[in-house]
Design an enzyme around this catalytic site. Structure first.
Site, mmCIF file in Angstrom:
data_model
loop_
_atom_site.group_PDB
_atom_site.id
_atom_site.type_symbol
_atom_site.label_atom_id
_atom_site.label_comp_id
_atom_site.label_asym_id
_atom_site.label_seq_id
_atom_site.Cartn_x
_atom_site.Cartn_y
_atom_site.Cartn_z
ATOM 1 N N LYS A 649 0.793 -1.234 0.000
ATOM 2 C CA LYS A 649 0.000 0.000 0.000
ATOM 3 C C LYS A 649 0.828 1.288 0.000
ATOM 4 C CE LYS A 649 -4.449 -1.170 2.104
ATOM 5 N NZ LYS A 649 -5.219 -0.951 3.338
ATOM 6 N N GLU A 653 4.710 7.974 3.450
ATOM 7 C CA GLU A 653 4.178 9.197 4.054
ATOM 8 C C GLU A 653 3.318 8.987 5.279
ATOM 9 O OE1 GLU A 653 3.550 12.171 0.557
ATOM 10 O OE2 GLU A 653 3.607 10.148 -0.237
#
Ligand SMILES: Cc1cc2nc3c(=O)[nH]c(=O)nc-3n(C[C@H](O)[C@H](O)[C@H](O)COP(=O)(O)OP(=O)(O)OC[C@H]3O[C@@H](n4cnc5c(N)ncnc54)[C@H](O)[C@@H]3O)c2cc1C
Ligand code: SF4
Lengths: 689, 324
Positions: A649, A653
């Site tokens: 995924k 960040e």
């Protein structure tokens, strides 16, 4: 913990021994050096250049100004129109450049260039009610704003209400390696060694700007010393270096200084965010309204999009999110690690904490009660969503269950102690790419793709992905990246690098496997893949997002307002992890940036001059080792068949998202004071204690 | 940057002989070279003074320590006599900069480092300290970490050195050598307040060379405490160097100097006078701090320093008293 592998960076040795070369470190014979001259007014016109003294300095090759600079083809990013006019749009804009035999000469000559301005009154102050504020597409739902139900009415009717405004400052990315380019022409062929987040993008941009056949442009970027978004778009340095190299007919090196980077390479917009939450007595949200006010330069429109994460977080039948921009005479804002999500989730997750306190409800329980079944706006199922599992796992590991929720009551000596929690989310993105995979006669494999390694370990990760698909030992796989002559690929950005590049690598390796029949001829066997159709064809029947939870413990010194964070824990549900070792570093790095965001990072703008004053690392504070104490990141074993062939995924960040709120929520728990303006430095904290 | 000549002096005489208006002495260069890159300093010549025979720490028969100007900051903090007698000095130096910078920085350079005021460091902006008569943008601009005491209409800068704050509390003397011969300048007279000449940080004459610092003995427990915007590697918002001789709960003697509040290390003599002979209580300490800070004139954005300085005085002396 579960992962495809756990491997040290393959180029680690090169890096620690100094063998790895960064952009301007590449040795080239005959290189000249460029240095920029920056505007000293924030708005106006240049009325005159006096370059005589600079040109007279021995060793100066040329002084480029808008008067003699070659015309460039226009591109949408106004920052790249380097030296294309006499208009000044912000303080620190490039107004001239000197090219000289040595760096020192170029720098001295740049000081001797005299520029006269007709300055006009500048406006650099962001306010929520700025007359220039706008909301494009006001009428339509879209990224700018989204609305369901009747959020304002529902807010007025809600039994429990939170209405608060949060302020986050401008923040600069500050990668270790500055933006830097070595440019060389051979006829009309251009080669640049450049520090960037996507060589294919830099190539196509340079081709456009200089009107070249893309095949005649090569961008070489084997190692990058960080970017954090600031190298996601090509910057003036790459255009100017190429322009200068052409002007002097020699290779030219141009590296921005740290100080120059504060004006020229982007930063996170300051934000003012108003969050309104309406809830029933049991904590169920009836309405969420999140508005953000952000700035953009006059050169380049960029929205921080702070309200975007709010759209996916909690169930509420009535909801509205909107962001508004004001164009100011400031340097251009741009991507900085988790743009939008980082400041947005600070505001939302702080407001959720405030609501939990008002309701007398455990903040984890409040979030669990508002967990949606599908996407809160349209009910689409999530491809996987394990926010609650992250919160529960974190609570168990952190020791949340025996927490006394009363704020301001735990004291150790002269320090107040508290703990806080906040949720995290980040979208799962990916862009199309091409890749090739080759089986060599000696049993080894070579994978080629114009991916880039910002320091995250991308090369190593792609090797693990290829090895898994090929069922080979990772040591047998060589990954070639960082060169625009390799098969075209998207940016390292949006936490999408590994997902997009990995998809192409898997497909190329699969194609190779289907070509192999046991025997590899001396010239090897190669297969290629292009994932354009696969990626563009992926439907939006699922909402695809990562989730996570942050926990923090803080100590607040009552005499000094100093805040220390003895413990931080992040728990993430981000699909399958590729390289456990590097992934942990990514999460921890993000969390440390969250710590910086909460407690110290701030680019102070001088309203009189219009520029950022804190323009070096002595003034712009990021966490030092002493600030980082017991820090841990773990991930859940999450399987998501709906994202990409690896089931990953993206982890670049999410580590920063929500981390600041966990800390500031802990500060509230410690002190009983709610600080809604970041960062929480002693000058802000002490007066409130 | 401007091309410059680099020379090494072997003796103080040689250094002095080579020094003219366009010359700067070079210590570790950690401040000077930065300022040269920024164009704030533009010397034509650097005379390296790190090879002068000023690189030793000597214990005198009086019990005083004589610390050579070329002694590296790290070596100062590692020296057994300094560690034994002056914990506050060791703590002050260790709280400054980073290990790498302290390895490079010298005692002379540390004393003479320039202010960290942002405007001073940016040659595209006015600054009375850098270019007399151009104005002081900090007064109406960014000054959250500038002075609350002793500033003037021409400059509100602070002196950034931590070491100098400890030396101020220690009643140190700066030994110099200039064209007029040798001088011993008490630290209290070494640094200036800005007045109408903020371009002058100290009372040194042009070309005067710092040769050593002399630190008299101190028979009191001492301590340095620095508050800053992160846990390490940041300049002080406010710092305190304090020593106290507390017997039977009464302050026999004390020393207090504050950093980050003024154009020079701020020796808090009024607070000291107020405390001497009084019981060491929170009230008396707060009273002493108030006496000292009555003269403060905080700027728009730095009034927090008043409270911070006050709290530091109270807390640090209480902690010293507890140890007695
Ligand atoms: C990032 C950073 C963070 C820092 N943080 C701190 C901090 O928290 N606290 C702190 O106190 N300091 C801090 N410093 C400053 C550091 O302490 C000084 O830079 C250092 O002490 C200067 O010593 P130097 O020998 O390198 O001086 P130089 O840079 O060589 O010289 C400084 C000045 O002194 C003059 N000079 C040097 N020696 C003599 C001499 N013998 N006689 C006459 N003049 C002389 C030079 O001409 C020059 O003007 C920091 C510095 C940096 C770069
Ligand atoms: S405070 Fe002093 S150093 Fe800072 S700008 Fe004003 S005059 Fe210059």
């Amino acid at each position: 913990m579960n992962a495809i592998g756990s491997r040290s960076r393959v180029e680690g040795r090169e890096k620690v021994t100094g063998e790895a070369r960064y952009a301007v470190e590449h040795p080239v014979p005959g290189a000249a050096y460029a240095w920029v001259v920056q505007s000293t007014v924030a708005k106006g016109e240049i009325t005159a250049f006096d370059t005589a003294d600079a040109e007279a300095l021995p060793g100066v090759l040329t002084v480029l100004t808008p008067d003699n600079a070659p015309e460039l083809a226009p591109v949408s990013d106004g920052e790249l129109a380097v030296l294309q006019g006499r208009k000044v749009s912000y303080r620190g804009q490039i107004v001239a450049a000197v090219v000289a035999e040595t760096l020192e000469t170029a720098r001295e000559a740049a000081r001797l260039v005299r520029v006269t301005y007709a300055a006009r009154r500048h406006d650099v102050r962001l306010t929520p009610d700025h007359p220039g504020r706008y909301t494009p597409d006001e009428a339509e739902d879209g990224p700018w704003q989204a609305r369901q139900g009747d959020p304002e009415d529902a807010f007025r009717a809600a039994p429990v209400r939170i209405d608060c405004t949060f302020t986050t400052p401008a923040e600069h990315n500050n990668p270790m390696e500055p933006h830097a380019t070595l440019a060389a022409w051979d006829g009309d062929a251009l080669t640049v060694h450049d520090s960037n987040q996507g060589p294919s993008t830099v190539r196509s941009t340079l081709a456009k700007v200089f009107e070249l056949d893309p095949a005649r442009v090569r961008v070489i970027s084997p190692h990058i010393g960080g970017g954090f978004g600031s190298k996601g778009t090509p910057r003036p340095n790459v255009v100017l270096a190429a322009m200068a190299a052409r002007a002097v007919g020699r290779p030219v090196k141009l590296a921005f200084t740290r100080r120059q980077m504060y004006a020229l390479t982007g930063y996170r917009s300051p934000t003012v965010q108003r969050v309104r939450l309406g809830a029933a007595e049991d904590g169920r949200l009836t309405t969420i309204i999140h508005e953000s006010f952000e700035q953009s330069s006059t050169v380049r429109e960029f929205a921080e999009e702070s309200t975007t994460p709010t759209r996916v977080m909690y169930r509420a039948p009535n909801r509205r999110t909107a962001y508004h921009l004001t164009r100011l005479d400031v340097p251009s804002t741009s991507w900085m690690r988790a743009p939008g999500d980082a400041p947005g989730m600070f505001a939302l997750e702080s407001a959720m904490d405030e609501l939990a306190v008002v309701l007398g409800l455990d903040p984890i329980e409040l979030r669990v009660r508002n967990e949606p079944d599908g996407h809160p706006e349209d009910g689409r199922p999530f491809s996987s969503r394990n926010l609650v599992a992250c919160l529960r796992e974190g609570a168990a590991r952190f020791g949340w269950s025996d927490r006394d929720p009363t704020p301001g009551v735990r004291r150790v000596g002269r320090r107040l102690v508290g703990t806080g929690v906040a949720a995290a989310t980040y979208p799962v993105l990916r862009s199309p790419a091409q890749a090739t995979a080759r089986a060599n006669a000696d049993g080894s494999y070579t994978v080629r793709i114009a991916a880039i390694d910002l320091g995250t370990g991308a090369r190593t990760a792609l090797g693990l992905i290829a090895a898994e698909t090929l069922k080979a030992d990772p040591a047998q796989v060589t990954v070639e990246i960082g060169d625009s002559d390799l098969p075209r690929a998207g940016l390292a950005g949006g936490s999408a690098g590994t997902a997009g590049w990995g998809t192409a690598v898997v497909r190329a390796c699969e194609a190779l496997l289907s070509k192999l029949n046991g025997h590899v001829p001396p010239e090897g066997v190669e297969a290629a893949a292009d994932t354009t159709e696969e990626v563009k064809g992926q439907g939006d029947e699922y909402a695809r997002h990562s989730f996570g939870a942050h926990f923090a413990e803080v100590e607040v010194d009552v005499d000094t307002g100093e805040i220390r964070v003895p413990r931080m824990l992040g728990v993430f549900a981000t699909g399958r992890i590729v390289n456990a070792k590097a992934a942990r570093s990514q999460f921890l790095g993000g969390m440390i940036m969250g710590l910086g965001m909460a407690l110290m990072e701030e680019s102070v703008l001088d309203e009189a001059f219009g520029d950022h004053l804190t323009a070096d690392l002595a003034q712009y504070h990021i966490p030092a080792n002493a600030d980082v104490r017991d820090l841990d990141a773990v991930w859940l074993d999450e399987h998501d068949p709906h994202v990409n062939p690896m089931g990953t995924k993206g982890i670049g960040e999410i580590g920063i998202v929500g981390a600041a709120a966990a800390i500031t929520n802990a500060v509230h728990h410690a002190t009983g004071v709610r600080f809604r303006t970041l960062p929480l430095t002693p000058p802000r904290v002490l007066p409130e204690l | 940057m401007r091309p410059f000549a680099y020379e090494r002096a072997a003796t103080a005489e040689e250094a002095l002989a080579r020094c003219d208006e366009e010359t700067r002495y070079l210590g570790g260069g950690t401040n000077l070279v930065d300022l040269m890159r920024l164009g704030v300093e533009r010397p034509a010549r650097l005379v390296d003074v790190t090879r002068l025979p000023h690189d030793r720490i000597e214990e005198r028969s009086s019990g005083a320590l004589r610390i050579g100007a070329a002694v590296r900051n790290s070596d100062l903090t590692a020296h057994p006599a300094v560690r034994r007698h002056h914990p506050m000095l060791v703590q002050a130096v260790l709280s400054g900069a980073s290990g790498q910078i302290r390895n490079q920085a010298t005692v002379g350079g540390n004393l003479l480092q320039r202010t960290r005021c942002s405007y001073f460091q940016d040659i595209t902006k006015p600054c009375n300290k850098r270019e007399p008569g151009t104005g002081c943008p900090a007064i109406d601009g960014e000054h959250h970490n500038l002075a609350i005491l002793g500033h003037s209409e021409s400059c509100v800068a602070t002196h950034p050195s931590d070491m100098a704050v400890a030396l101020a509390a220690l009643d140190a003397t700066v030994l110099t050598r200039g064209r007029g011969g040798e001088r011993a300048i008490p630290l209290a007279d070494f640094y200036r307040l800005p007045g109408s000449h903020p371009e002058r940080d100290t009372t040194l004459e042009p070309g005067e060379l710092v040769t050593a610092v002399e630190v008299p003995p101190l028979a009191m427990p001492s301590r340095y405490r620095k508050v800053r915007e992160r846990a390490s590697f940041a300049f002080a918002l406010v710092s305190i160097a304090a020593a106290a001789d507390v017997r039977d709960g009464v302050v026999r003697d004390c020393r207090i100097a504050l950093g980050g509040v003024a154009h020079r290390p701020w020796r808090a003599r009024r607070a000291e006078d107020h405390l001497r002979g009084r019981p060491l209580t929170r009230e008396n300490l707060a009273g002493a701090a108030d006496q000292e800070l009555a003269a403060a004139h905080p700027l728009r954005d730095n009034a927090y320093k008043l409270r911070l300085a006050r709290n530091l005085i109270v807390r640090t002396l209480l902690e010293l008293g507890e140890r007695a």
